[in-house]
Each structure stands twice: as C-alpha cells, then as structure tokens.
Design a protein around this motif. Structure first.
Motif, mmCIF file in Angstrom:
data_model
loop_
_atom_site.group_PDB
_atom_site.id
_atom_site.type_symbol
_atom_site.label_atom_id
_atom_site.label_comp_id
_atom_site.label_asym_id
_atom_site.label_seq_id
_atom_site.Cartn_x
_atom_site.Cartn_y
_atom_site.Cartn_z
ATOM 1 N N THR A 112 -2.553 0.038 -16.966
ATOM 2 C CA THR A 112 -3.337 -0.694 -15.970
ATOM 3 C C THR A 112 -2.776 -0.461 -14.574
ATOM 4 N N LEU A 113 -1.460 -0.503 -14.445
ATOM 5 C CA LEU A 113 -0.812 -0.355 -13.137
ATOM 6 C C LEU A 113 -0.991 1.052 -12.576
ATOM 7 N N LEU A 114 -1.000 2.063 -13.432
ATOM 8 C CA LEU A 114 -1.202 3.434 -12.938
ATOM 9 C C LEU A 114 -2.641 3.637 -12.469
ATOM 10 N N ASP A 115 -3.566 2.853 -13.005
ATOM 11 C CA ASP A 115 -4.971 2.972 -12.614
ATOM 12 C C ASP A 115 -5.288 2.249 -11.312
ATOM 13 N N THR A 122 -6.036 1.658 -7.778
ATOM 14 C CA THR A 122 -6.355 2.471 -6.609
ATOM 15 C C THR A 122 -5.482 1.983 -5.456
ATOM 16 N N GLU A 123 -5.509 2.700 -4.355
ATOM 17 C CA GLU A 123 -4.727 2.244 -3.217
ATOM 18 C C GLU A 123 -5.221 0.886 -2.726
ATOM 19 N N ASP A 124 -6.531 0.684 -2.729
ATOM 20 C CA ASP A 124 -7.082 -0.604 -2.314
ATOM 21 C C ASP A 124 -6.616 -1.723 -3.243
ATOM 22 N N THR A 125 -6.598 -1.447 -4.546
ATOM 23 C CA THR A 125 -6.139 -2.443 -5.511
ATOM 24 C C THR A 125 -4.668 -2.749 -5.297
ATOM 25 N N PHE A 126 -3.888 -1.692 -5.079
ATOM 26 C CA PHE A 126 -2.460 -1.868 -4.816
ATOM 27 C C PHE A 126 -2.244 -2.744 -3.586
ATOM 28 N N LEU A 127 -2.972 -2.468 -2.521
ATOM 29 C CA LEU A 127 -2.822 -3.234 -1.281
ATOM 30 C C LEU A 127 -3.262 -4.684 -1.476
ATOM 31 N N LYS A 128 -4.279 -4.891 -2.285
ATOM 32 C CA LYS A 128 -4.756 -6.250 -2.545
ATOM 33 C C LYS A 128 -3.709 -7.052 -3.314
ATOM 34 N N HIS A 129 -3.139 -6.454 -4.365
ATOM 35 C CA HIS A 129 -2.167 -7.153 -5.209
ATOM 36 C C HIS A 129 -0.821 -7.347 -4.504
ATOM 37 N N THR A 130 -0.530 -6.524 -3.505
ATOM 38 C CA THR A 130 0.780 -6.591 -2.858
ATOM 39 C C THR A 130 0.705 -7.125 -1.429
ATOM 40 N N GLU A 131 -0.418 -7.724 -1.069
ATOM 41 C CA GLU A 131 -0.524 -8.310 0.268
ATOM 42 C C GLU A 131 0.509 -9.422 0.426
ATOM 43 N N GLY A 132 1.341 -9.321 1.487
ATOM 44 C CA GLY A 132 2.380 -10.317 1.701
ATOM 45 C C GLY A 132 3.533 -10.219 0.720
ATOM 46 N N SER A 133 3.614 -9.113 -0.017
ATOM 47 C CA SER A 133 4.654 -8.917 -1.027
ATOM 48 C C SER A 133 5.656 -7.871 -0.553
ATOM 49 N N HIS A 164 1.633 3.176 -1.973
ATOM 50 C CA HIS A 164 0.931 3.437 -3.234
ATOM 51 C C HIS A 164 1.509 4.633 -3.992
ATOM 52 N N ALA A 165 1.843 5.704 -3.275
ATOM 53 C CA ALA A 165 2.331 6.914 -3.951
ATOM 54 C C ALA A 165 3.639 6.659 -4.696
ATOM 55 N N ARG A 166 4.579 5.969 -4.046
ATOM 56 C CA ARG A 166 5.845 5.684 -4.718
ATOM 57 C C ARG A 166 5.651 4.713 -5.879
ATOM 58 N N TRP A 167 4.700 3.800 -5.731
ATOM 59 C CA TRP A 167 4.362 2.894 -6.827
ATOM 60 C C TRP A 167 3.909 3.709 -8.042
ATOM 61 N N LEU A 168 2.988 4.656 -7.817
ATOM 62 C CA LEU A 168 2.502 5.495 -8.911
ATOM 63 C C LEU A 168 3.631 6.355 -9.486
ATOM 64 N N ARG A 169 4.506 6.856 -8.631
ATOM 65 C CA ARG A 169 5.679 7.613 -9.094
ATOM 66 C C ARG A 169 6.502 6.782 -10.069
ATOM 67 N N ASN A 170 6.804 5.549 -9.694
ATOM 68 C CA ASN A 170 7.625 4.674 -10.531
ATOM 69 C C ASN A 170 6.952 4.364 -11.860
ATOM 70 N N LEU A 204 -2.640 8.794 -17.429
ATOM 71 C CA LEU A 204 -1.899 9.891 -16.807
ATOM 72 C C LEU A 204 -2.808 11.085 -16.519
ATOM 73 N N GLN A 205 -3.698 11.390 -17.440
ATOM 74 C CA GLN A 205 -4.622 12.509 -17.223
ATOM 75 C C GLN A 205 -5.487 12.267 -15.992
ATOM 76 N N ARG A 206 -5.879 11.018 -15.795
ATOM 77 C CA ARG A 206 -6.712 10.694 -14.626
ATOM 78 C C ARG A 206 -5.952 10.875 -13.323
ATOM 79 N N ARG A 207 -4.624 10.818 -13.379
ATOM 80 C CA ARG A 207 -3.822 10.940 -12.158
ATOM 81 C C ARG A 207 -3.334 12.361 -11.893
ATOM 82 N N LEU A 208 -3.653 13.292 -12.778
ATOM 83 C CA LEU A 208 -3.168 14.669 -12.603
ATOM 84 C C LEU A 208 -3.645 15.296 -11.308
#
Length: 354
Positions: free
Chosen positions: A273-276, A278-289, A296-302, A328-332
């Motif tokens: 779920t976390l790898l899926d 999007t950048e917008d989703t990442f920014l939404k979940h991490t607002e004020g965090s 987003h890129a380093r998040w996906l790396r981790n 993972l295939q979707r992120r290739l």
C-alpha cells in the motif's frame, strides 16, 4: 519556570552554562572519522555547536527543556508490540516519534511562548529558541542541565522518563542559576549495543551514523549501500531498536499533547500500500509530519528496500508476496533513478522463496 514549562507541555526544564569546551575534542574526533556521513552541515558549522556564545552572540545561559512523545493511548506492553512489528515483514515500521505531528513545529511554538513568559517576568531579554534546527549540542546541554545522562547509544536517558522525549533550548543573554547534572545509571548494561541491527554503536557513546538505520532512511539522500539493505528489515523511517530494549524505557511517559498521537496509515500499514502512494497521497498523509522532509522518492526508496527484505522471508504469505510483486512492477517505470534502482533490487527476490 518549571510550572510555566509544564503548562506548555514540557516535562522538565533546566539551565546550563555556555562553556562546553570539554566537549570540543570529542566532537572534532567524531567528525574527523567521518561518522557524520552525508550530514555536511555537521562539519560546516564545526565548533559553533560547542560554543553557544559564538552561535548567538551575547548568550550567557541556555534554558533546556524536554517533552515526552509517546502517544497518549500507548498500551502498557508497548515495547513488546513494537518489537513484534519486526516479525511482520509485510508491514512498514515508522519510528514512534514520527507517527504524529512534526516535533519541530510543536516545540518551537511552545518554546517561544515560554521565552515570552520569561521576558515578562525577568524584564528585557534577548533570546533565540532551537529544537534540532541549528548547530547546537542538544544532548550535551541537556545532560549538563540535569535532564538526564548520555546513554551508551548516545541518546539522553532520564530515570523517570527513559529516552522517548524531544529536546529544545532557549539561548538567553541573562545569567540564570545552572541546574545540577545527574549521575549516569547505565552500569554494565549494554542492551542497546547488542540490539543495534547494523552495529552502528561501535562502543559505548560511539556511534557511526553511516551505519545507523535512522540516518540511512532519513538523512542519507542517495542509494542505500547494498550491504546495509538486508539489515534494515522493514524499517522505513527511522529505527527504535536501541530504545525498545533499554530497561529505563519502562518508565517512558505518555505525552500530554494530542500532537504526537499516531496518524492513520503510519502504523501497521502494508508495504504494498505504501509503495503505491502517489506523490499527492504522500504529501496528504505527511502534511505537518517530519516524514515529509525526505520527499516522495526517498520514501519509495525506503519502502522498496523493506519489500526486498520481506520477499526474502520464507514466512511471507503468498498473498503478501503477490501484492508486493505487483506493486514493485508498477514502480519500475518511475522517472527517478533512485527509485528505479531500489525497486529493481527488490524484484530480484520476488521468486527466490518458493
């Protein structure tokens, strides 16, 4: 001041002087050995960290504070629950301190209010507030002002509160009575050293940040070294292992503030779920965090590294294995080479366990 501090959510307040000259040799040795890794700002500021009056001219005293950060609803068996997450490779682990609101924002605002209150009581006051945001030897100042002692993992420990707290400082231009330091109480215990997944704690009070999972997943902005990836397990932002095994953390205190309550999606979430996100989703979940700062890129790396480690586990359920492989295939085709490299690495283990 203790009463004012507690009203603002701080657990304790102390006062230190500005002569940190005895800490300079250790700081220079740590930097010369390259233990700071990519954190070039550590070397750039050099000895300003140990010289408060150079960082903020006119400073003659430093007020130190600590603020507990365990979420309010933390259960009694929280250490066991956190350690159990390591046995669920399909889940991503975010360090406890980062599951709520960015502590920089919380502490800075409340430190400012404390300083304003001091100015009203004391009179004209020149000051500047800090919380992990400038060249400040926070743990050194905190230990000198009686907030606790330096544990063998280099974090500050307090007999009544363990180590799960944030530190902050107010540099002031008035002389205040210093509070006395406390004795160290680690004794012969070396649980933190033994528990470190990467052996980053080379010896008591000697940490090689380049091997620390918190450094690798947060501060390091390039590819994670191949030899370190398997040691990271399913930790995707920070690492709490040395604190989870520390006997003093049975006294860790719950925060009195809602700010550090865990946000939905940051505890127990599936890696697929976390790898899926999007950048917008990442920014939404991490607002004020605090997590948002890695991008987003380093998040996906981790997350990709954690997936590769999960796929190597023979106990991973087929459904989880399939979900990870698809994600993972979707992120290739991700446009960032950093993400591509770690996704490709993780995919190497898709079929290694039957």
């Amino acid at each position: 001041m203790q009463g004012w501090a507690r009203e603002l959510g701080f657990s304790q307040i102390g006062v230190a002087g500005v002569d940190l000259s005895s800490a300079e040799a250790g700081l220079l040795a740590w930097l010369s050995q390259g233990f700071h890794g990519d954190m070039a700002y550590m070397a750039h500021h050099g000895l300003k960290r140990a010289r408060p009056a150079e960082l903020v001219p006119g400073t003659v005293s430093v007020v130190t504070v600590r603020m507990d950060y365990l979420p309010r609803a933390t259960p009694e068996d929280w250490t066991e629950q956190e350690l159990a997450r390591l046995q669920r490779p399909q889940e991503g682990i975010v360090s406890l301190y980062a599951r709520g609101r960015d502590y920089h924002k919380v502490l800075r605002n409340r430190l400012q209010k404390l300083a304003d209150r001091m100015a009203v009581e004391i009179g004209p006051l020149g000051y500047r507030v800090f919380t992990d945001s400038a060249p400040v030897l926070e743990a050194e100042l905190a230990s000198r002002s009686g907030q606790g002692w330096r544990g063998k993992h280099t974090l500050l420990l307090n007999r009544e509160a363990g180590s799960l707290f944030f530190l902050g400082e107010i540099y002031v231009d008035v002389a205040l009575p210093a509070t006395a330091p406390v004795e160290a109480h680690c004794g012969s215990c070396s649980a933190c050293i033994a528990a470190c997944p990467t052996q980053a704690i080379l010896a008591p009070h000697r940490l090689d940040a380049r091997r620390c999972i918190s450094y690798l997943t947060i501060e390091h902005d390039g590819p994670i070294p191949l030899e370190m990836r398997p040691l990271i397990g399913n930790r995707i932002y920070g690492c709490d292992d040395c604190q989870l095994v520390c006997p003093w953390n049975k006294f860790a205190k719950r925060s009195s503030l809602p700010d550090f309550d865990a946000r939905e999606g940051l505890a127990g979430a599936q890696l697929a779920t976390l790898l899926d996100w999007t950048e917008d989703t990442f920014l939404k979940h991490t607002e004020g965090s605090p997590i948002r700062r890695i991008g987003h890129a380093r998040w996906l790396r981790n997350v990709a590294v954690a997936m590769g480690n999960a796929l190597r586990q023979p106990t991973l359920l087929p459904a989880h294995r399939e979900a990870m492989a698809r994600s993972l295939q979707r992120r290739l085709a991700h446009p960032d080479p950093l993400v591509q490299e770690h996704v490709q690495w993780a995919l190497l283990f898709t079929h290694t366990v039957s």
